[in-house]
Scaffold this active site. Structure first.
Site, PDB file in Angstrom:
ATOM      1  N   TRP A 132       0.797  -1.220   0.000  1.00  0.00           N
ATOM      2  CA  TRP A 132       0.000   0.000   0.000  1.00  0.00           C
ATOM      3  C   TRP A 132       0.835   1.278   0.000  1.00  0.00           C
ATOM      4  CZ3 TRP A 132       2.044   2.350   4.093  1.00  0.00           C
ATOM      5  CH2 TRP A 132       2.546   1.562   5.116  1.00  0.00           C
ATOM      6  N   HIS A 157      -3.755  -6.510  -4.667  1.00  0.00           N
ATOM      7  CA  HIS A 157      -3.211  -5.331  -3.998  1.00  0.00           C
ATOM      8  C   HIS A 157      -3.535  -5.386  -2.502  1.00  0.00           C
ATOM      9  CE1 HIS A 157      -1.193  -1.611  -4.093  1.00  0.00           C
ATOM     10  NE2 HIS A 157      -1.707  -1.108  -5.202  1.00  0.00           N
ATOM     11  N   ALA A 158      -2.860  -4.524  -1.734  1.00  0.00           N
ATOM     12  CA  ALA A 158      -3.159  -4.400  -0.308  1.00  0.00           C
ATOM     13  C   ALA A 158      -4.604  -3.928  -0.142  1.00  0.00           C
ATOM     14  CB  ALA A 158      -2.197  -3.419   0.341  1.00  0.00           C
ATOM     15  N   SER A 159      -5.296  -4.473   0.850  1.00  0.00           N
ATOM     16  CA  SER A 159      -6.728  -4.221   0.979  1.00  0.00           C
ATOM     17  C   SER A 159      -7.054  -2.761   1.247  1.00  0.00           C
ATOM     18  CB  SER A 159      -7.317  -5.100   2.086  1.00  0.00           C
ATOM     19  OG  SER A 159      -6.702  -4.824   3.330  1.00  0.00           O
ATOM     20  N   GLU A 230      10.750  -8.254  -3.673  1.00  0.00           N
ATOM     21  CA  GLU A 230      11.342  -6.999  -3.178  1.00  0.00           C
ATOM     22  C   GLU A 230      10.759  -6.808  -1.788  1.00  0.00           C
ATOM     23  OE1 GLU A 230      11.707  -3.712  -1.659  1.00  0.00           O
ATOM     24  OE2 GLU A 230      10.368  -2.871  -3.181  1.00  0.00           O
ATOM     25  N   LEU A 231      11.610  -7.034  -0.783  1.00  0.00           N
ATOM     26  CA  LEU A 231      11.126  -7.099   0.595  1.00  0.00           C
ATOM     27  C   LEU A 231      11.608  -5.899   1.397  1.00  0.00           C
ATOM     28  CD1 LEU A 231      11.742 -10.934   1.015  1.00  0.00           C
ATOM     29  CD2 LEU A 231       9.729  -9.761   0.095  1.00  0.00           C
ATOM     30  N   GLU A 358      13.203  -3.545  10.543  1.00  0.00           N
ATOM     31  CA  GLU A 358      12.714  -2.493   9.655  1.00  0.00           C
ATOM     32  C   GLU A 358      11.706  -1.645  10.427  1.00  0.00           C
ATOM     33  OE1 GLU A 358      11.186  -1.869   5.155  1.00  0.00           O
ATOM     34  OE2 GLU A 358      10.331  -3.593   6.192  1.00  0.00           O
TER      35      GLU A 358
END
Length: 454
Positions: A132, A157-159, A230-231, A358
């Site tokens: 998102w 996609h992200a909700s 890709e994290l 992170e």
């Protein structure tokens, strides 16, 4: 179990829209449509695909204000950053308009054969699982090279940015792409396993967390399908004693605070040589104080809320645990709902969450070191590997250090950023594979050897 995805504005909590989840039959229909469309789409001349890219760029340009508003409403990004994201998508498209033909040309190889060459054939339907934080850019940097190479795409996609996901599918249709070239799935994460197992899906691309990456890699491996990950990252920003702070401090603050710090490639660990440490901390703090917090729809706002309140809670926990281990709050550390005040922590050490994890929000961890060698060693002390930035007047000395950093990017006197002209990706638990540039276009193709004998 919910049958809808309900989006809301993280800045004020207002409900935005409710989207019915796709049924199993609806998902299968989209898969079947993708497979049928691929059979014709892969036969399109590259010139025809490029013409559609040009249409898409025009459509994005005409819709910039509307799409930027939608992005800001759904995930809280300041409106000027949302507009800049759409403009970057247009720049991306322009790059592939100019270069796709060259990237996809057969590579002639001289061998004993009458003729031998490498051709690049599309794989088919590619599944994208996207985050998102950059709702349009992350999707477009996957979709543009992938579709132009002749593949078709499905997006999960992200909700919380479902409206953006729906809008992206409409953009491709409005630009004239065939129905089924790009489709959005309105579904939950539980369906991803069955999607990857479905024989119509040939590969998967994920931008997301390390945890999600491990799961996707496991599923892709189980089904013997290519994956690109890709994290997360906790990029180091090395500040050497000859760094020009007057010139670069604004860039350093932007590298941490852009998008309210919600970026995989943000500068999260500032590793500063002691001779310049006090001056750096003073200038960095002063620059952070110039940020304007407020309504993300206000063009004067430069830092707004996080995309969800739970993200602010997670950030608070990371900071509190680090403070308990000895970190000092030099500035900030106030939370109000989804908003988190820009925060500067000093006395940070490697065992603290703000060093080794992170942090997805506007917190800068400052680490003091004595020497340049120690700075590079500290920067490399990470399980992540997206990018490192170094600020110094001695470019040649920094260039000599490139091989000391294992990350996917090494930036001198600039923040780590993605650029369509350059490959982008990470190492270690930051993932594998490369997006953008020629590498991104060839991420989901069959690199085929063709050998013609006399």
């Amino acid at each position: 179990m919910s049958t809808t995805i309900d989006t809301k504005n993280p800045y004020n909590g207002d409900a935005l829209k409710s989207y019915p989840l796709d049924s199993e039959n609806a998902i299968q229909k989209k898969l079947d449509t993708a497979e049928a469309t691929f059979k014709s789409w892969k036969t399109y001349d590259i010139e025809d695909r490029i013409d559609l890219l040009k249409n898409l760029a025009d459509t994005l340009h005409q819709s910039k204000n509307r799409l930027s508003t939608l992005m800001t409403q759904e995930m809280g990004k300041p409106i000027l950053e949302s507009k800049a994201e759409i403009e970057k998508c247009i720049f991306l498209i322009d790059f592939y308009v100019k270069n796709s033909d060259q990237f996809l040309q057969d590579d002639l190889i001289e061998t004993d054969a009458k003729e031998s060459f490498i051709s690049y054939d599309p794989l088919g339907c590619i599944l994208a699982v996207m985050p998102w934080n950059f709702p349009f850019w992350q999707v477009m940097r996957f979709a543009i090279p992938t579709l132009t190479a002749g593949n078709v795409a499905l997006l999960k996609h992200a909700s919380n940015v479902t409206g953006c996901a729906v809008a992206i599918e409409k953009l491709f249709l409005e630009a004239g792409f065939p129905e089924g070239c790009f489709q959005t799935l309105i579904t939950d994460h539980q369906s991803v396993e069955s999607l990857i197992a479905n024989p119509i899906v040939k590969a998967v691309s994920l931008t997301g967390s390390e945890k999600a990456g491990r799961k996707i890699a496991e599923l892709a491996g189980k089904n013997l399908k290519p994956s690109l990950l890709e994290l997360g990252g906790n990029n180091a920003c090395i500040v050497l004693e000859d760094a020009d702070l007057e010139k670069h401090i604004e860039t350093m603050v932007k590298a941490r605070m852009q998008n309210a710090g919600q970026s995989c490639i943000a500068a999260k660990r500032f590793i500063v040589v002691d001779r310049i440490y006090d001056e750096f901390l003073e200038k960095f703090t002063a620059q952070v104080k110039t940020l304007t917090s407020g309504d993300p729809m206000d063009e004067d706002t430069t830092l707004s809320c996080l995309a969800r309140e739970d993200l602010a809670e997670t950030l608070k926990e990371q900071i509190e645990k680090s403070v308990a281990l000895g970190a000092q709050v030099a500035y900030g550390d106030q939370k109000d709902g989804a908003f988190y005040q820009p925060t500067i922590l000093t006395e940070v050490t490697p065992e603290m969450p703000v060093f080794k994890e992170e942090t997805f929000g506007p917190v800068a961890a400052i680490i003091k070191v004595e020497t340049e060698d120690e700075a590079y060693e500290m920067a490399s002390n990470s399980q992540f590997g997206l990018g490192t930035m170094v600020f110094t007047a001695d470019h040649e000395a920094a260039i000599d250090r490139i091989s000391d950093i294992e990350d996917g990017g090494f930036f001198i006197n600039e923040m780590v950023k993605s650029d369509p002209r350059l490959p982008f990706g990470g190492t270690k638990i930051s993932g594998y594979g490369r997006e953008l540039s020629k590498e991104g276009m060839l991420a989901f193709v069959n690199t085929k050897t063709v050998y013609i004998n006399h």
